[in-house]
Design a protein around this motif. Structure first.
Motif, mmCIF file in Angstrom:
data_model
loop_
_atom_site.group_PDB
_atom_site.id
_atom_site.type_symbol
_atom_site.label_atom_id
_atom_site.label_comp_id
_atom_site.label_asym_id
_atom_site.label_seq_id
_atom_site.Cartn_x
_atom_site.Cartn_y
_atom_site.Cartn_z
ATOM 1 N N ARG A 87 -3.012 5.470 6.324
ATOM 2 C CA ARG A 87 -3.058 6.853 6.829
ATOM 3 C C ARG A 87 -2.254 7.808 5.954
ATOM 4 O O ARG A 87 -2.711 8.880 5.605
ATOM 5 C CB ARG A 87 -2.531 6.914 8.262
ATOM 6 C CG ARG A 87 -3.486 6.401 9.283
ATOM 7 C CD ARG A 87 -2.986 6.683 10.688
ATOM 8 N NE ARG A 87 -1.667 6.100 10.952
ATOM 9 C CZ ARG A 87 -1.459 4.867 11.393
ATOM 10 N NH1 ARG A 87 -2.477 4.072 11.606
ATOM 11 N NH2 ARG A 87 -0.241 4.427 11.614
ATOM 12 N N GLN A 88 -1.016 7.410 5.648
ATOM 13 C CA GLN A 88 -0.155 8.268 4.852
ATOM 14 C C GLN A 88 -0.423 8.003 3.369
ATOM 15 O O GLN A 88 -1.198 7.143 3.009
ATOM 16 C CB GLN A 88 1.327 7.959 5.151
ATOM 17 C CG GLN A 88 1.696 8.025 6.610
ATOM 18 C CD GLN A 88 1.668 6.658 7.299
ATOM 19 O OE1 GLN A 88 0.961 5.743 6.887
ATOM 20 N NE2 GLN A 88 2.422 6.529 8.380
ATOM 21 N N GLN A 89 0.268 8.755 2.542
ATOM 22 C CA GLN A 89 0.221 8.489 1.105
ATOM 23 C C GLN A 89 1.171 7.335 0.819
ATOM 24 O O GLN A 89 2.371 7.453 1.066
ATOM 25 C CB GLN A 89 0.640 9.735 0.315
ATOM 26 C CG GLN A 89 -0.296 10.909 0.470
ATOM 27 C CD GLN A 89 -1.664 10.612 -0.096
ATOM 28 O OE1 GLN A 89 -1.800 10.107 -1.214
ATOM 29 N NE2 GLN A 89 -2.697 10.904 0.672
ATOM 30 N N TRP A 90 0.656 6.232 0.326
ATOM 31 C CA TRP A 90 1.511 5.057 0.119
ATOM 32 C C TRP A 90 2.652 5.367 -0.843
ATOM 33 O O TRP A 90 3.734 4.804 -0.735
ATOM 34 C CB TRP A 90 0.712 3.831 -0.297
ATOM 35 C CG TRP A 90 0.105 3.851 -1.670
ATOM 36 C CD1 TRP A 90 -1.154 4.218 -2.011
ATOM 37 C CD2 TRP A 90 0.735 3.460 -2.895
ATOM 38 N NE1 TRP A 90 -1.356 4.096 -3.359
ATOM 39 C CE2 TRP A 90 -0.198 3.625 -3.937
ATOM 40 C CE3 TRP A 90 2.012 2.993 -3.221
ATOM 41 C CZ2 TRP A 90 0.089 3.350 -5.259
ATOM 42 C CZ3 TRP A 90 2.302 2.712 -4.541
ATOM 43 C CH2 TRP A 90 1.350 2.876 -5.549
ATOM 44 N N ARG A 91 2.433 6.268 -1.767
ATOM 45 C CA ARG A 91 3.479 6.613 -2.742
ATOM 46 C C ARG A 91 4.638 7.386 -2.113
ATOM 47 O O ARG A 91 5.662 7.591 -2.749
ATOM 48 C CB ARG A 91 2.885 7.377 -3.918
ATOM 49 C CG ARG A 91 2.025 6.487 -4.808
ATOM 50 C CD ARG A 91 1.405 7.272 -5.955
ATOM 51 N NE ARG A 91 0.450 6.488 -6.696
ATOM 52 C CZ ARG A 91 0.727 5.815 -7.808
ATOM 53 N NH1 ARG A 91 1.949 5.825 -8.290
ATOM 54 N NH2 ARG A 91 -0.216 5.132 -8.430
ATOM 55 N N ASP A 92 4.488 7.800 -0.856
ATOM 56 C CA ASP A 92 5.614 8.390 -0.134
ATOM 57 C C ASP A 92 6.617 7.320 0.278
ATOM 58 O O ASP A 92 7.754 7.634 0.618
ATOM 59 C CB ASP A 92 5.137 9.133 1.120
ATOM 60 C CG ASP A 92 4.358 10.397 0.796
ATOM 61 O OD1 ASP A 92 4.456 10.899 -0.343
ATOM 62 O OD2 ASP A 92 3.641 10.873 1.698
ATOM 63 N N ALA A 115 -3.347 -0.657 -7.963
ATOM 64 C CA ALA A 115 -4.793 -0.420 -7.833
ATOM 65 C C ALA A 115 -5.267 -0.786 -6.423
ATOM 66 O O ALA A 115 -6.096 -0.066 -5.831
ATOM 67 C CB ALA A 115 -5.557 -1.218 -8.887
ATOM 68 N N MET A 116 -4.762 -1.883 -5.878
ATOM 69 C CA MET A 116 -5.147 -2.286 -4.536
ATOM 70 C C MET A 116 -4.703 -1.227 -3.517
ATOM 71 O O MET A 116 -5.471 -0.841 -2.629
ATOM 72 C CB MET A 116 -4.547 -3.636 -4.172
ATOM 73 C CG MET A 116 -4.978 -4.105 -2.785
ATOM 74 S SD MET A 116 -4.077 -5.554 -2.230
ATOM 75 C CE MET A 116 -2.533 -4.811 -1.727
ATOM 76 N N LEU A 117 -3.466 -0.764 -3.637
ATOM 77 C CA LEU A 117 -2.964 0.258 -2.721
ATOM 78 C C LEU A 117 -3.766 1.552 -2.846
ATOM 79 O O LEU A 117 -4.080 2.190 -1.836
ATOM 80 C CB LEU A 117 -1.478 0.509 -2.960
ATOM 81 C CG LEU A 117 -0.545 -0.636 -2.539
ATOM 82 C CD1 LEU A 117 0.860 -0.420 -3.093
ATOM 83 C CD2 LEU A 117 -0.523 -0.805 -1.031
ATOM 84 N N ASP A 118 -4.119 1.923 -4.074
ATOM 85 C CA ASP A 118 -4.974 3.103 -4.271
ATOM 86 C C ASP A 118 -6.323 2.902 -3.588
ATOM 87 O O ASP A 118 -6.860 3.816 -2.964
ATOM 88 C CB ASP A 118 -5.177 3.390 -5.764
ATOM 89 C CG ASP A 118 -3.970 4.022 -6.421
ATOM 90 O OD1 ASP A 118 -3.107 4.594 -5.715
ATOM 91 O OD2 ASP A 118 -3.881 3.942 -7.671
ATOM 92 N N GLY A 119 -6.877 1.691 -3.700
ATOM 93 C CA GLY A 119 -8.151 1.378 -3.049
ATOM 94 C C GLY A 119 -8.049 1.445 -1.530
ATOM 95 O O GLY A 119 -8.936 1.994 -0.858
ATOM 96 N N LEU A 120 -6.988 0.894 -0.978
ATOM 97 C CA LEU A 120 -6.776 0.965 0.470
ATOM 98 C C LEU A 120 -6.663 2.420 0.916
ATOM 99 O O LEU A 120 -7.218 2.806 1.955
ATOM 100 C CB LEU A 120 -5.522 0.193 0.871
ATOM 101 C CG LEU A 120 -5.576 -1.325 0.734
ATOM 102 C CD1 LEU A 120 -4.188 -1.927 0.950
ATOM 103 C CD2 LEU A 120 -6.575 -1.927 1.705
#
Length: 175
Positions: A155-160, A143-148
Motif C-alpha cells: 500500500r505504502q511506498q516501500w522506500r519510505d 526489483a521484487m519490491l518494485d514489482g509488488l
C-alpha cells in the motif's frame, strides 16, 4: 547511535563483501556508534564485529540459546544479550537498534529486514532500514519490491521504510 547490522554468518561469500564490511565496521567505531548484531563468530557477522572491536568501538551481540550452546559466540562481543529464540532475538534487536543496516545475507537477514520494516509500516517505530547493496547484491530484492508495489501488493511506498545504499558514502549520507 546503535547501528544494528543484519548479515550472513556464511564464510563462502564474495571476498569484496568482507572488505566492504570491514570498512563499515571501522567507520561505525570511528564515529562512536555501537554495533548491535547476531553475535556469531563467522561470516560477515564476525567480520563487522572484529572491525568495530579493533577500531575501539562497542559491540552488543544478541545471542539465542542455541548459538550459545554450540559455542559459536564471537570473541568480539562486548555485551551479550542472551535470548530464547529468533523471535526474541529480533525483538531485542529492534528495541536496541536506532538504525538497521542489512549486508549480504540469506533467509535470516531477509526475515530481520522485513520484521523491522513491517513493524514500521504499522507504526511501532520510525526506525530506518538500509539495504547495503554491495556489488548489486540486493538488486533482485529491490526489483521484487518494485514489482509488488506496481501490482498493488504494498500500500505504502516501500522506500519510505527500506532505503538502498550502494556504498559506504551512501550510508553516511543517509545517516
Amino acid at each position: 547511535m546503535k547501528a544494528c547490522v543484519f548479515c550472513s554468518a556464511n564464510q563462502q561469500l564474495d571476498p569484496d563483501f568482507f572488505t566492504l564490511t570491514k570498512e563499515l565496521g571501522q567507520w561505525l567505531a570511528k564515529e562512536g556508534h555501537t554495533l548491535v548484531y547476531g553475535g556469531v563468530n563467522c561470516g560477515l557477522m564476525e567480520c563487522v564485529a572484529k572491525a568495530v572491536h579493533e577500531a575501539g568501538g562497542r559491540t552488543i551481540g544478541v545471542i539465542p540459546q542455541i548459538v550459545e550452546k554450540s559455542g559459536r559466540i564471537s570473541d568480539h562481543v562486548e555485551v551479550e544479550l542472551l535470548c530464547d529464540n529468533l523471535s526474541d532475538r529480533k525483538q531485542l534487536m529492534q528495541d536496541q537498534g536506532d538504525v538497521f543496516i542489512a549486508l549480504p545475507g540469506g533467509i535470516g537477514t531477509l526475515d530481520e529486514v522485513f520484521t523491522i520494516a513491517a513493524s514500521a509500516t504499522i507504526g511501532y517505530h520510525q526506525k530506518r532500514v538500509i539495504l547495503y547493496n554491495m556489488k548489486g547484491y540486493w538488486d533482485s530484492l529491490v526489483a521484487m519490491l518494485d514489482g509488488l508495489q506496481a501490482h498493488g501488493g504494498i500500500r505504502q511506498q516501500w522506500r519510505d521504510y527500506i532505503e538502498v545504499a550502494n556504498s559506504l558514502e551512501d550510508i553516511k549520507a543517509l545517516l
